[in-house]
Scaffold this active site. Structure first.
Site, PDB file in Angstrom:
ATOM      1  CD  GLU A 240      -3.039  -1.082   0.491  1.00  4.92           C
ATOM      2  OE1 GLU A 240      -3.186  -0.064  -0.220  1.00  4.92           O
ATOM      3  OE2 GLU A 240      -3.844  -2.027   0.487  1.00  4.92           O
ATOM      4  CB  CYS A 274      -1.882   6.971   1.461  1.00  3.27           C
ATOM      5  SG  CYS A 274      -3.247   6.146   2.273  1.00  3.27           S
TER       6      CYS A 274
END
Ligand code: NAD
Length: 503
Positions: A240, A274
């Site tokens: 990720e 993010c």
């Protein structure tokens, strides 16, 4: 001349970036330490697996109760290690509590044996069942920006599936992970099932070596290293990684709502998310009005250290070099013709703060529009129409998230489908992380694999095994290859079937 490596200290001090105060110390583990954790984990995992899902569920339920009893302590710790406002820390705690509830309720169904359905002409008379067994030891490596919630989101399904977990928290924010360990031990989890590998890249690398699966969240650079290292032992990984998430504002959007979405999506956790909104494309007719509304809201944001809920909106920049990167992006943009409408510099106050910033007159020659900034900076670009917005949105190596803002929900969904990203929200920002049954993750350089993701999200931590069972006695075997009598004769010969050849 012989070069001597600088001595590394055996411990790591944890500093609150809002105040500079040291709020804790953790050991800096070596490779050897991590191998010792792994030996203990493998032993404990057998007990954990033998407890069955009912036993494990009891502990997840207890853990959730522990969390409500210790709510304030967890929020204070998240806030102390990262400097983030209490309200942002509360969001993290809530995600953790919800993850415990979701997997306690749903994991059993996801892990149950699955009988293959549907006709399969070559398998007449057979039953085909897929089983899900724990892989064994899961390594989880996490970053500093949302340490607690990401750790909870990844560790909970891994544990629910019957695995042991070694969690490597970021060396910048390791204290809330200690509370996760305390929570599980107090809730009756056998010691050794959930352990912490404190330290830096050395400990992280060793976690990759000892694990049967590695769930990594962090930068693209480290993600590549993790995948290379895992390749040596053919260990599966999920990565990720970073993002450069675009927001597309169409002329028919509710501008008040879109402006609030932009400010929330870009400034939450000081932009250190993010899936932050990192760049905005606005259709020309509403550009001026949208920018004015955003600037008005951004100017109202309160910046500072937080000691109680509701006091500040924007916390500090957690990782020291990150503030240099933010500064460099804004400097590069201004040098190339961008205008700063508000913010644009480090805050003149103690602690590591950057002022919430809005940039206009930006384009794709500027780093702030193409590289992950990871700070409270919102560049807004005027576009001719939605087509140009989609083209620019996809002009990036990243593909984590995006959003489309419009009154026409059908068109919004159509445009969202053209944004090359793991998720695209229509009239919303970041909400999907809480959708535990939906896959969360990126395309392109934003990563591989998915977290949350319901059944797929827990089965990634499992070894699958297929068991077929031939229900017919061998002498009555039916072997029929629809298109080839030759193949039928050959296979019958190979397996020694003497029964009548029938359809
Ligand atoms: P980072 O890559 O520097 O560190 C992440 C973790 O990896 C830390 O625990 C670190 O100690 C460890 N590590 C460092 N070197 C290692 C090595 N050689 N082997 C194994 N582990 C090693 O990332 P960061 O600066 O902590 O986090 C910020 C980045 O994380 C941003 O790019 C952000 O977008 C990304 N992120 C992505 C998601 C997502 O879900 N896609 C979520 C949060 C953050």
């Amino acid at each position: 001349m012989l070069q001597v490596a600088p001595e590394r200290s055996a411990t790591i001090d944890v500093e609150n970036p809002a105040t500079g105060e040291v709020v804790g110390t953790v050991p800096r583990m070596t490779e050897g330490d991590v191998h010792a954790l792994a030996a203990r984990a493998r032993e404990a995992q057998r007990t954990w697996q033998t407890m069955g899902f009912d036993g494990r569920r009891r502990i997840l339920v207890e853990a959730r109760k522990w969390l409500s009893r210790n709510r304030d302590r967890v929020i204070e710790t998240i806030s102390a290690e990262s400097g983030k406002p209490r309200d942002d820390a509360t969001v993290e705690l809530t995600l953790g509590a919800e993850a415990l509830a979701f997997w306690a309720k749903n994991a059993e169904g996801y892990l149950a044996d699955e009988r293959m359905r549907g006709p399969a002409p070559l398998l007449v008379g057979r039953t085909v069942v897929t089983r899900y067994e724990p892989l064994g030891l899961i390594g989880i490596i996490e970053p500093w920006n949302a340490a607690y919630s990401l750790e909870m989101l990844d560790a909970t399904p891994a544990l629910a599936a019957g695995n042991a977990v070694i969690l490597k928290p970021s060396e910048l924010t390791p204290l809330s992970a200690e509370l996760i360990q305390e929570m599980y031990l107090d809730s009756g989890m056998p010691p050794g099932v959930f352990q912490l590998a404190h330290g830096d890249g050395e400990a992280g690398g060793a976690v990759v070596d000892v694990s049967d699966y590695v769930a990594f969240t962090g930068s693209e650079r480290t993600g590549r290293k993790v995948m290379e290292r895992a390749a040596k032992s053919l260990t599966q990984v999920s990565l990720e990684l970073g993002g450069k998430d675009p927001m597309l504002v169409l002329a028919d959007a509710d501008l008040e709502r879109a402006a609030s979405g932009a400010v929330y999506g870009a400034m939450f956790n000081a932009g250190q998310v993010c899936m932050s909104i990192e760049r905005v494309y606005v259709e020309a007719p509403v550009y001026e009005e949208f920018v004015a509304k955003v600037v008005e809201q951004v100017r109202e944001l309160r910046l500072g250290a937080s000691d109680k809920a509701g006091k500040v909106d924007i916390g500090p920049i957690i990782f020291p070099p990150q503030i240099d990167k933010i500064e460099a992006h804004v400097r590069d943009a201004v040098a190339k013709g961008a205008r700063v409408l508000t913010g644009g510099k480090r805050a003149d106050r103690p602690g590591r703060f950057y002022e919430p910033t809005v940039l206009v007159d930006v384009d794709h020659t500027m780093d702030v529009m193409t590289e992950e900034t990871f700070g409270p900076v919102l560049p807004i670009m005027k576009v001719a129409d939605a087509e140009e917005a989609v083209r620019l949105a996809n002009d990036t190596p990243y593909g984590l998230q995006g959003s489309v803002w419009t009154a026409d929900r059908e068109r919004g969904a159509q445009l969202a489908a053209r944004v090359e990203a793991g998720t695209c929200n229509v009239n919303d920002a970041m909400v999907n992380l809480a959708a535990f049954a939906a896959p969360y993750g990126g395309r392109k350089s934003s990563g591989i694999g998915r977290r949350n993701a319901g059944a797929a999200g827990i089965r990634r931590f499992c070894a699958t095994q297929v068991i077929t069972d031939n229900r017919r006695p061998l002498k009555r075997e039916v072997l029929w290859f629809p298109y080839s009598p030759w193949a039928t004769r050959m296979v019958r010969g190979l397996v020694g079937v003497r029964g009548r050849f029938t359809r």
